[in-house]
Design a protein around this motif. Structure first.
Motif: not given
Length: 105
Positions: A31, A63, A85, A91
């Motif tokens: 992330d 992501c 994503f 995700f």
């Protein structure tokens, strides 16, 4: 992760992922919503992490990238090798649901 992904943070990321693989993990979601900048060594670290994960038959996803990081990925064409994503929810909907089905099947 937060701030700048550079050589120091890239090495830390490699160590963390290697440790998780040793512990049995095989699916990773990075992330990057708090990453504001990636330098060349940070980009190299991401590619290295992907290779580490792939060599362990794992999967790596990314992501929540910023527009600046997205532009870097497009300029360097690494957006073609990473599955990216919009956020963790996307995700979860697309990948985790598929992984759960695969485990049951």
């Amino acid at each position: 992760m937060s701030g700048i992904l550079d050589n120091v943070r890239g090495n830390e990321l490699r160590r963390q992922v290697s440790g998780l693989i040793t512990g049995g993990a095989n699916t990773f979601l990075l992330d990057m919503k708090e990453i504001k900048l990636i330098d060349s060594s940070g980009l190299g670290a991401l590619i290295s992490v992907m290779q580490i994960v792939q060599s362990a038959n794992g999967k790596l996803f990314i992501c929540s990238i910023s527009e600046q990081v997205r532009m870097l990925f497009q300029l360097t064409k690494v957006d073609r090798i990473f599955q990216i994503f919009a956020d963790q929810e996307e995700f979860n909907r697309q990948i985790l649901a598929t992984l759960e089905v695969d485990k049951k099947g």
